[in-house]
Design a protein around this motif. Structure first.
Motif, PDB file in Angstrom:
ATOM      1  N   MET A   1      -2.022 -19.438  62.602  1.00 35.15           N
ATOM      2  CA  MET A   1      -1.904 -17.984  62.651  1.00 35.15           C
ATOM      3  C   MET A   1      -0.455 -17.567  62.475  1.00 35.15           C
ATOM      4  O   MET A   1      -0.161 -16.608  61.772  1.00 35.15           O
ATOM      5  CB  MET A   1      -2.468 -17.479  63.979  1.00 35.15           C
TER       6      MET A   1
ATOM      7  N   PRO B   1       0.093  -8.177  51.688  1.00 33.19           N
ATOM      8  CA  PRO B   1       0.832  -6.909  51.622  1.00 33.19           C
ATOM      9  C   PRO B   1       1.838  -6.884  50.478  1.00 33.19           C
ATOM     10  O   PRO B   1       1.997  -5.858  49.814  1.00 33.19           O
ATOM     11  CB  PRO B   1       1.565  -6.856  52.971  1.00 33.19           C
TER      12      PRO B   1
ATOM     13  N   LEU C   1      -6.008 -15.916  48.766  1.00 33.05           N
ATOM     14  CA  LEU C   1      -5.847 -16.088  50.213  1.00 33.05           C
ATOM     15  C   LEU C   1      -4.542 -16.806  50.553  1.00 33.05           C
ATOM     16  O   LEU C   1      -4.062 -16.724  51.674  1.00 33.05           O
ATOM     17  CB  LEU C   1      -7.031 -16.874  50.786  1.00 33.05           C
TER      18      LEU C   1
ATOM     19  N   ALA D   1      -2.670 -12.354  55.933  1.00 31.45           N
ATOM     20  CA  ALA D   1      -1.730 -12.032  56.990  1.00 31.45           C
ATOM     21  C   ALA D   1      -2.082 -10.747  57.706  1.00 31.45           C
ATOM     22  O   ALA D   1      -1.947 -10.622  58.911  1.00 31.45           O
ATOM     23  CB  ALA D   1      -0.360 -11.896  56.373  1.00 31.45           C
ATOM     24  N   SER D   2      -2.563  -9.788  56.940  1.00 32.59           N
ATOM     25  CA  SER D   2      -2.829  -8.499  57.529  1.00 32.59           C
ATOM     26  C   SER D   2      -4.031  -8.567  58.466  1.00 32.59           C
ATOM     27  O   SER D   2      -4.337  -7.638  59.174  1.00 32.59           O
ATOM     28  CB  SER D   2      -3.102  -7.502  56.427  1.00 32.59           C
ATOM     29  N   ARG D   3      -4.707  -9.691  58.458  1.00 32.26           N
ATOM     30  CA  ARG D   3      -5.969  -9.794  59.148  1.00 32.26           C
ATOM     31  C   ARG D   3      -5.734 -10.588  60.406  1.00 32.26           C
ATOM     32  O   ARG D   3      -5.764 -11.778  60.409  1.00 32.26           O
ATOM     33  CB  ARG D   3      -6.861 -10.570  58.220  1.00 32.26           C
ATOM     34  N   MET D   4      -5.442  -9.890  61.494  1.00 32.20           N
ATOM     35  CA  MET D   4      -4.996 -10.689  62.620  1.00 32.20           C
ATOM     36  C   MET D   4      -6.045 -10.728  63.706  1.00 32.20           C
ATOM     37  O   MET D   4      -5.798 -11.149  64.801  1.00 32.20           O
ATOM     38  CB  MET D   4      -3.722 -10.098  63.168  1.00 32.20           C
ATOM     39  N   TRP D   5      -7.213 -10.237  63.393  1.00 26.06           N
ATOM     40  CA  TRP D   5      -8.198 -10.122  64.436  1.00 26.06           C
ATOM     41  C   TRP D   5      -8.854 -11.451  64.719  1.00 26.06           C
ATOM     42  O   TRP D   5      -9.345 -12.107  63.841  1.00 26.06           O
ATOM     43  CB  TRP D   5      -9.224  -9.099  64.009  1.00 26.06           C
ATOM     44  N   ARG D   6      -8.890 -11.848  65.957  1.00 18.51           N
ATOM     45  CA  ARG D   6      -9.557 -13.104  66.264  1.00 18.51           C
ATOM     46  C   ARG D   6     -11.039 -12.829  66.483  1.00 18.51           C
ATOM     47  O   ARG D   6     -11.490 -11.707  66.519  1.00 18.51           O
ATOM     48  CB  ARG D   6      -8.976 -13.705  67.530  1.00 18.51           C
TER      49      ARG D   6
ATOM     50  N   LEU E   1       0.369 -17.610  58.869  1.00 19.20           N
ATOM     51  CA  LEU E   1      -0.269 -16.520  58.137  1.00 19.20           C
ATOM     52  C   LEU E   1       0.411 -15.186  58.436  1.00 19.20           C
ATOM     53  O   LEU E   1       0.492 -14.313  57.588  1.00 19.20           O
ATOM     54  CB  LEU E   1      -1.747 -16.434  58.504  1.00 19.20           C
ATOM     55  N   GLN E   2       0.906 -15.049  59.665  1.00 16.89           N
ATOM     56  CA  GLN E   2       1.546 -13.790  60.051  1.00 16.89           C
ATOM     57  C   GLN E   2       2.837 -13.543  59.271  1.00 16.89           C
ATOM     58  O   GLN E   2       3.312 -12.419  59.180  1.00 16.89           O
ATOM     59  CB  GLN E   2       1.834 -13.773  61.553  1.00 16.89           C
TER      60      GLN E   2
ATOM     61  N   ALA F   1      -1.071 -11.061  67.506  1.00 12.98           N
ATOM     62  CA  ALA F   1      -2.086 -11.865  66.815  1.00 12.98           C
ATOM     63  C   ALA F   1      -2.002 -13.324  67.251  1.00 12.98           C
ATOM     64  O   ALA F   1      -3.021 -13.977  67.483  1.00 12.98           O
ATOM     65  CB  ALA F   1      -1.892 -11.745  65.307  1.00 12.98           C
TER      66      ALA F   1
ATOM     67  N   LEU G   1       2.317 -10.960  56.758  1.00 12.85           N
ATOM     68  CA  LEU G   1       2.379  -9.601  57.294  1.00 12.85           C
ATOM     69  C   LEU G   1       3.835  -9.170  57.482  1.00 12.85           C
ATOM     70  O   LEU G   1       4.219  -8.046  57.200  1.00 12.85           O
ATOM     71  CB  LEU G   1       1.643  -9.539  58.633  1.00 12.85           C
TER      72      LEU G   1
ATOM     73  N   VAL H   1     -10.187 -18.928  62.624  1.00 13.66           N
ATOM     74  CA  VAL H   1      -8.834 -18.458  62.817  1.00 13.66           C
ATOM     75  C   VAL H   1      -8.206 -18.277  61.463  1.00 13.66           C
ATOM     76  O   VAL H   1      -8.449 -19.054  60.562  1.00 13.66           O
ATOM     77  CB  VAL H   1      -8.032 -19.495  63.611  1.00 13.66           C
ATOM     78  N   GLY H   2      -7.425 -17.247  61.338  1.00 19.11           N
ATOM     79  CA  GLY H   2      -6.663 -17.110  60.120  1.00 19.11           C
ATOM     80  C   GLY H   2      -7.139 -15.950  59.297  1.00 19.11           C
ATOM     81  O   GLY H   2      -7.711 -15.010  59.795  1.00 19.11           O
ATOM     82  N   GLY H   3      -6.906 -16.023  58.025  1.00 25.70           N
ATOM     83  CA  GLY H   3      -7.214 -14.906  57.169  1.00 25.70           C
ATOM     84  C   GLY H   3      -5.927 -14.444  56.554  1.00 25.70           C
ATOM     85  O   GLY H   3      -4.868 -14.940  56.909  1.00 25.70           O
TER      86      GLY H   3
ATOM     87  N   LEU I   1      -3.665   0.657  59.223  1.00 24.09           N
ATOM     88  CA  LEU I   1      -2.246   0.317  59.359  1.00 24.09           C
ATOM     89  C   LEU I   1      -1.630  -0.049  58.010  1.00 24.09           C
ATOM     90  O   LEU I   1      -0.517   0.382  57.685  1.00 24.09           O
ATOM     91  CB  LEU I   1      -2.061  -0.852  60.335  1.00 24.09           C
TER      92      LEU I   1
END
Lengths: 293, 333
Positions: free
Chosen positions: B261, A140, A135, A11-16, B264-265, B214, B268, A7-9, A225
């Motif tokens: 999450m 962005p 990280l 911010a722009s990386r929201m894919w689970r 982290l968001q 997300a 974004l 989980v995580g990454g 995006l």
């Protein structure tokens, strides 16, 4: 699904659902086969502008701000350029720019990750601390600062995004390399007197291919995006280049009278990102299935 | 817990120092000449040289770096090339609007993420459809969301405003917090509060949508995992309703990844703020950055970067601590 889902990454990386692929479990062939649809889509996007009825920068002041019609499918913009033609060209720019960033990010991240994983010790520590630093910062925002520093252009946007995008790949590659290095086949190669470079290139890095490709494929949509957002705030190719984000931003003032001018390019971004995300999801599930079976 | 707080605080300081280093590197590689930009295009070469010496650009890099750190420590971010004000003063003026917007969007994102995530986890066979919906939603750029919301709620329905923080016919109170909603409540002007809230809805929703999806996705994944655990099976076999199992038993243990999450968001969102503030003419840091870009106003951009970067690092510091507080298992790691 895989048992462990990271989980995580950034911010722009929201894919689970980044799968925990067991290292080396995939044959190279499978990995590359999964990429065939990407190649096909790339080809279609590459040649699509042939269908454009007008050039991307053809101006026709008489026909400015026309409503969508059989002559101009998505209407024309404030100086009479055909929105549909510009979108086809813009999609090509977006798609290949996204692929370019991913490729650059993977190369930089892969190199750093491989070096960190192969050398271990202090080298590993220093490189991973730098990776962690990137990280821990909002990607962005950093990208905006980097482009603003270098001056807005498509090339600088690609460089800036690669600068904020590599850390994930560095971490994945480093993890895989370290995991594989502890395996019997790597030990056997070492005992056989294989050089360190060859050990990394031939025996360790190929094992990282599958997780890296899954991450790459899930990233394309996010990058489309991100690129569109940067282009929207003027950090892309300077006008009159047909870029989707910038087209939408310049059309903002015509939103009420001529909504197609800002909406059509924005919708094109959504469609392109959707295609990328569906592809990424399919690749993810395919590679995931193969390794957890 | 105390040791953990100390350790995380150390990491926080290290990251902030790293951020300062990155910004310094950017400052030294910019192709444009800040001294020239400050004295103006028509100034003589001597004036440019004098300004350069004054700003310390002639000094060796290590010396420039220590001077830069000293200035940062004193809160001096130089002057904006565009507004000619101190960047710190500019940021102080624009930050409250962005804070108000980002905070509302964050609350909205967490609430929507929680709701959607629970719906997803309880959805059963609808899962596949919802999965497609989530992929679809995650493909929509913020500016498309914003434009469509404006068209529907402002242009067609005419029920919500689409630009600025407040209507023209209101007098904006001067402090104390500069957060319009808070100030208007303190000042006892309910009309203004309502108007400010109305202005907040569309931009906050635009900013919150992608992060909410997300968070929902992360939550539903970890809920599915937790639901396989023995204690959840026990709870079910006791005859508890699915709702109680989900809300009282599974949710707390599954919330960790979703919380991470959420933190982290924020990154974004802070990037998205620039796009959203431009669409909604929201007078905050994002609009400030947007305008500074057009002027190549590098001091302003670096100042805003430092501020947003620090905000992001701080938010994630507190998210980490919240998580450790909520889940004792993390404290020992």
């Amino acid at each position: 699904m895989s048992a462990i889902t990271r989980v995580g990454g950034p911010a722009s990386r929201m894919w689970r659902g980044r799968p925990a692929l067991s290292p080396g479990a995939l044959k190279g062939e499978t990995v590359w086969h999964a990429l065939i649809p990407v190649a096909i889509l790339s080809l279609v996007i590459l040649i699509a502008p042939v269908l454009a009825p007008y050039g991307g920068t053809d101006v026709n002041p008489v026909g400015a701000l026309q409503s969508p019609s059989p002559d101009a499918w998505f209407g024309t913009d404030e100086i009479g350029r055909d929105v549909f033609s510009r979108i086809l060209i813009g999609i090509r720019t977006s798609w290949f720019a996204a692929l370019g960033v991913i490729l650059l990010g993977t190369i930089i991240g892969g190199l750093i990750g491989a070096i960190a994983g192969a050398f271990g010790g202090k080298v590993d520590m220093v490189l991973m601390r730098i990776t962690d630093l990137f990280l821990s910062l909002p990607a962005p925002v950093l990208a905006i600062a980097v482009i603003a520093a270098m001056g807005p252009s498509l090339r600088n946007t690609l460089i800036a995004l690669s600068i904020v995008w590599w850390p994930w790949y560095a971490r994945i590659v480093r993890g895989e390399v370290r995991a594989l290095a502890a395996r019997p086949h790597a030990e056997a190669a070492q005992l056989a007197g294989v050089s360190r470079t060859r050990l990394v290139l031939k025996h360790l890095l190929p094992g990282a291919a599958a997780p890296v490709i899954v991450t790459m494929s899930l990233d394309v949509g996010n990058l489309i995006l991100a690129l569109a957002g940067l282009s929207f705030i003027g950090l892309g190719a300077p006008p009159p280049a047909p870029e989707l984000g910038a087209m939408s931003a310049r059309g903002l003032q015509y939103l009420f009278g001529h909504p197609w001018v800002p909406i059509a390019p924005a919708a094109a971004v959504a469609l392109l990102a959707l295609a990328a995300n569906l592809l990424g999801d399919a690749i993810n599930r395919r590679l995931d299935q193969r390794t957890t079976r | 817990m105390g040791a953990l707080v100390l350790r995380r605080f150390g990491a926080l300081l290290a990251v902030l120092f790293g951020l300062a280093c990155i910004v310094f590197v950017l400052q030294t590689v910019i192709p444009s000449d800040p001294a020239r930009a400050m004295v103006g295009a028509n100034a003589s070469q001597e004036a440019v040289e004098a300004k350069k010496a004054e700003l310390g650009y002639d000094d060796p890099l290590p010396q420039q770096f220590t001077q830069y750190l000293q200035r940062l420590a004193q809160g001096d971010l130089q002057s904006s090339l565009r507004t000619r004000n101190e960047v710190t003063a500019d940021l102080r003026e624009f930050a409250p609007a962005t804070f108000e917007l980002a905070f509302s969007a964050f609350v909205l994102a967490v609430a929507m993420g929680l709701g959607l995530g629970l719906l997803l986890a309880g959805g059963g066979r609808a899962g596949r459809i919802i999965r497609i919906f989530l992929i679809g939603g995650a493909s929509v750029p913020a500016f498309l969301t914003g434009l469509l919301l404006i068209l529907v709620f402002y242009s067609w329905l005419g029920i919500l405003p689409a630009s600025g923080r407040v209507g023209d016919n209101f007098i904006v109170p001067d402090g104390p917090t500069n957060l319009l909603v808070v100030d208007s409540i303190i000042g006892g002007t309910p009309d203004l509060t309502l108007d400010a809230l109305k202005h907040l809805i569309l931009p906050a929703l635009t900013l919150a949508l992608l992060p909410a999806l997300a968070i929902a996705r992360t939550l539903s994944t970890s809920l599915t995992q937790v639901e396989r655990e023995d204690y959840v099976r026990t709870a079910r076999s006791k005859g508890l309703t699915e709702r109680t199992v989900l809300l009282k038993h599974a949710l707390r243990n599954a919330s960790g990844p979703a919380l991470t999450m959420s933190g982290l968001q924020v990154g974004l969102m802070l990037g998205g703020v620039v796009v959203v503030e431009r669409i909604f003419a929201w007078p905050g840091i994002g609009l400030y950055i947007d305008q500074s870009i057009a002027y190549s106003d590098f001091p302003a951009i670096t100042g805003a970067t430092l501020l947003l970067g620090t905000a992001y690092v701080l938010v994630n510091f507190f998210v980490d601590l919240t998580q450790a507080w909520a889940d004792p298992r993390i404290r020992t790691v």
